[in-house]
Write a protein that holds these residues in place. Structure first.
Motif, PDB file in Angstrom:
ATOM      1  N   LEU A 104     -46.950  36.073 -22.816  1.00 35.59           N
ATOM      2  CA  LEU A 104     -46.806  34.645 -22.510  1.00 35.59           C
ATOM      3  C   LEU A 104     -45.684  34.022 -23.329  1.00 35.59           C
ATOM      4  CD1 LEU A 104     -50.546  33.555 -22.183  1.00 35.59           C
ATOM      5  CD2 LEU A 104     -48.863  33.900 -20.353  1.00 35.59           C
ATOM      6  N   ALA A 105     -45.554  34.428 -24.592  1.00 38.25           N
ATOM      7  CA  ALA A 105     -44.474  33.885 -25.415  1.00 38.25           C
ATOM      8  C   ALA A 105     -43.107  34.321 -24.879  1.00 38.25           C
ATOM      9  CB  ALA A 105     -44.650  34.337 -26.856  1.00 38.25           C
TER      10      ALA A 105
ATOM     11  N   ASP B 286     -44.667  29.615 -11.671  1.00 38.35           N
ATOM     12  CA  ASP B 286     -45.446  28.911 -10.648  1.00 38.35           C
ATOM     13  C   ASP B 286     -46.889  28.873 -11.117  1.00 38.35           C
ATOM     14  OD1 ASP B 286     -46.633  27.859  -8.434  1.00 38.35           O
ATOM     15  OD2 ASP B 286     -46.490  29.681  -7.224  1.00 38.35           O
ATOM     16  N   ARG B 287     -47.419  27.664 -11.279  1.00 36.17           N
ATOM     17  CA  ARG B 287     -48.827  27.529 -11.646  1.00 36.17           C
ATOM     18  C   ARG B 287     -49.442  26.457 -10.755  1.00 36.17           C
ATOM     19  NH1 ARG B 287     -51.257  26.805 -17.800  1.00 36.17           N
ATOM     20  NH2 ARG B 287     -53.299  27.716 -17.368  1.00 36.17           N
ATOM     21  N   ALA B 288     -49.415  26.758  -9.460  1.00 38.15           N
ATOM     22  CA  ALA B 288     -49.866  25.780  -8.468  1.00 38.15           C
ATOM     23  C   ALA B 288     -51.375  25.597  -8.547  1.00 38.15           C
ATOM     24  CB  ALA B 288     -49.473  26.259  -7.072  1.00 38.15           C
TER      25      ALA B 288
ATOM     26  N   GLY C 276     -59.536  24.341 -10.506  1.00 38.94           N
ATOM     27  CA  GLY C 276     -58.413  23.975 -11.359  1.00 38.94           C
ATOM     28  C   GLY C 276     -57.128  24.674 -10.954  1.00 38.94           C
ATOM     29  N   ARG C 277     -56.313  24.993 -11.943  1.00 40.58           N
ATOM     30  CA  ARG C 277     -55.008  25.602 -11.666  1.00 40.58           C
ATOM     31  C   ARG C 277     -55.127  27.112 -11.585  1.00 40.58           C
ATOM     32  NH1 ARG C 277     -51.354  21.722 -11.991  1.00 40.58           N
ATOM     33  NH2 ARG C 277     -49.619  23.179 -11.893  1.00 40.58           N
ATOM     34  N   GLN C 278     -54.247  27.717 -10.789  1.00 41.32           N
ATOM     35  CA  GLN C 278     -54.215  29.172 -10.673  1.00 41.32           C
ATOM     36  C   GLN C 278     -53.615  29.786 -11.936  1.00 41.32           C
ATOM     37  OE1 GLN C 278     -51.952  29.654  -7.052  1.00 41.32           O
ATOM     38  NE2 GLN C 278     -53.787  29.976  -5.843  1.00 41.32           N
ATOM     39  N   ALA C 279     -53.727  31.100 -12.040  1.00 38.83           N
ATOM     40  CA  ALA C 279     -53.119  31.810 -13.162  1.00 38.83           C
ATOM     41  C   ALA C 279     -51.610  31.624 -13.151  1.00 38.83           C
ATOM     42  CB  ALA C 279     -53.459  33.292 -13.071  1.00 38.83           C
ATOM     43  N   ARG C 280     -51.022  31.597 -14.325  1.00 32.71           N
ATOM     44  CA  ARG C 280     -49.570  31.459 -14.423  1.00 32.71           C
ATOM     45  C   ARG C 280     -48.907  32.693 -13.795  1.00 32.71           C
ATOM     46  NH1 ARG C 280     -48.272  29.999 -20.582  1.00 32.71           N
ATOM     47  NH2 ARG C 280     -46.183  29.659 -19.714  1.00 32.71           N
ATOM     48  N   ARG C 281     -47.895  32.428 -12.985  1.00 32.81           N
ATOM     49  CA  ARG C 281     -47.193  33.505 -12.308  1.00 32.81           C
ATOM     50  C   ARG C 281     -45.709  33.367 -12.622  1.00 32.81           C
ATOM     51  NH1 ARG C 281     -50.506  35.837  -8.524  1.00 32.81           N
ATOM     52  NH2 ARG C 281     -48.736  36.733  -7.418  1.00 32.81           N
TER      53      ARG C 281
END
Length: 405
Positions: free
Chosen positions: A60-61, A75-77, A85-90
């Motif tokens: 992630l960093a 994309d974190r739609a 809530g929000r989807q996983a960070r892509r």
């Protein structure tokens, strides 16, 4: 800025000698993973973790740093499922972070493209030069072509990170044509002068070598077996891939075919389209009746199809020309096949689709000439094969220093 990250990846890398080297090493691993994802695909942190062995915090960093540098888009739609809530960070590769220039310089034309890092062409320009004086100043012609394609694509030159120029000549490691063949002087490029409009790193490569690069990328299934790409339009030229690597030789002359001057039944390195035009010319000079029209220099791209059309009409001259072309191609392939023993020979260039009907007869003739015949097929990349290889080469050059750019 410094790329964040704390520990070494679990796959394959050499031990880092400092924390900064470790961070840079991990960043390169993550960028490679995202870069190699299918075009348009985005990867979750979990997918990157699974394929790299790095921890979530490190991934992630690094992804955040790569996003800040412009190499990655995130994309974190919102989730499509209510209440989740929000989807996983892509994370997806930004193929337009930098662009590349590729050019194919033939004897009577220069074609230039600007492309993104997935090889998507954003602009194309082709300059014809049938009436240009000889020796031709290809540097000036190339400079104009580059400026025009950037303007056409509305691209600022500052966005370009690398270029690759394909030329119909054997060149040394600096891109200078080798001595010994006056024909190669038609492709000399003044890199110092070119840099005034193209200040990015530029590689000059033999066009057949670039064709081989493109053909191997299109079908890399047989990595262990040699592949030869045979450019076959104006002049024969071969590019050789061995164990997935381009073989250039000590001086850059691997695949050069001037030796065909001494091969009985071939007698020169002329490719199929030029050889066909000369055979048509000879028939007219001899006063032989034929449906084939007079040809002029520069008309090679269409003469082969007209010869095949003449065969369909029962024209005797056209039928004889096809027979000679089959023998010419078979003898040419047999000469280098006995030294290299390739698994596959791809007939490439602008004539590839047109010559496909010749190949069954060529294969049959090779079976007579060789104890072990390679698979002989026509390229599906058409006239763009050199440009495809040049784009890939420029992207690879840029990629090798992406995080230091």
């Amino acid at each position: 800025m410094s790329i964040a990250g704390a520990e070494s990846g679990a796959i394959g890398a050499l031990a880092a000698r400092s924390p900064q080297q470790m961070r840079d090493q991990n960043a390169a691993i993550v960028l490679d993973r995202i870069w190699d994802a299918p075009e348009g695909a985005a990867l979750t942190a979990s997918e990157i973790i699974d394929s790299t062995g790095l921890t979530r915090a490190t991934v992630l960093a690094i992804c955040s740093d790569l996003r800040e540098l412009g190499w990655v888009v995130e994309d974190r739609a919102p989730s499509a499922v209510p209440g989740r809530g929000r989807q996983a960070r892509r994370f997806a590769f930004n193929a337009q972070r930098r662009l590349v220039i590729a050019a194919d310089i033939g004897l009577s034309s220069v074609t230039c493209v600007v492309a993104d890092l997935h090889g998507v062409v954003l602009g194309r320009v082709r300059h014809l030069g049938d009436d240009m004086p000889s020796p031709l100043d290809r540097t000036e012609q190339l400079m104009g072509c580059i400026a025009e394609v950037l303007a056409l694509a509305q691209v600022d030159a500052a966005r370009v990170g690398a270029a690759c120029i394909g030329v119909a000549a054997s060149v040394d490691r600096t891109g200078v044509p080798l001595p010994g063949d006056p024909f190669w002087e038609n492709f000399r490029i003044d890199l110092a002068r070119l840099s005034t409009v193209a200040p990015w790193p530029t590689t000059i490569e033999n066009d057949a070598d670039l064709a081989a690069t493109a053909e191997f990328a299109a079908d890399p299934s047989d990595v262990s077996d040699p592949l030869i790409a045979l450019l076959s339009s104006d002049r024969f030229g071969a590019g050789l891939i061995v164990r997935g690597e381009l073989l250039r030789g000590a001086h850059g002359a691997t695949g050069e075919m001037a030796y065909l001057d001494y091969v009985r039944g071939v007698d020169n390195p002329y490719g199929l389209s030029l050889a066909a035009r000369l055979l048509v010319d000879a028939a007219h000079e001899a006063g032989r009746p034929t449906v084939l029209g007079d040809r002029r220099p520069g008309a090679e791209e269409t003469v082969l199809q007209e010869v095949f059309d003449g065969v369909a009409l029962g024209d005797t001259v056209a039928t004889e020309i096809v027979t000679e072309l089959v023998e010419r191609l078979a003898l040419t392939i047999s000469t280098f096949a006995q030294f290299v023993d390739p698994a596959r020979v791809v007939v490439a260039g602008g004539v590839a689709a047109t010559v496909a009907p010749l190949l069954p007869a060529v294969r049959a003739r090779l079976a007579e000439l060789l104890p072990f015949s390679p698979v002989v097929e026509s390229s599906t990349l058409g006239r763009d094969v050199v440009l495809v290889g040049a784009v890939r080469t420029a992207v690879a050059q840029l990629r090798s220093s992406a995080l230091s750019a």
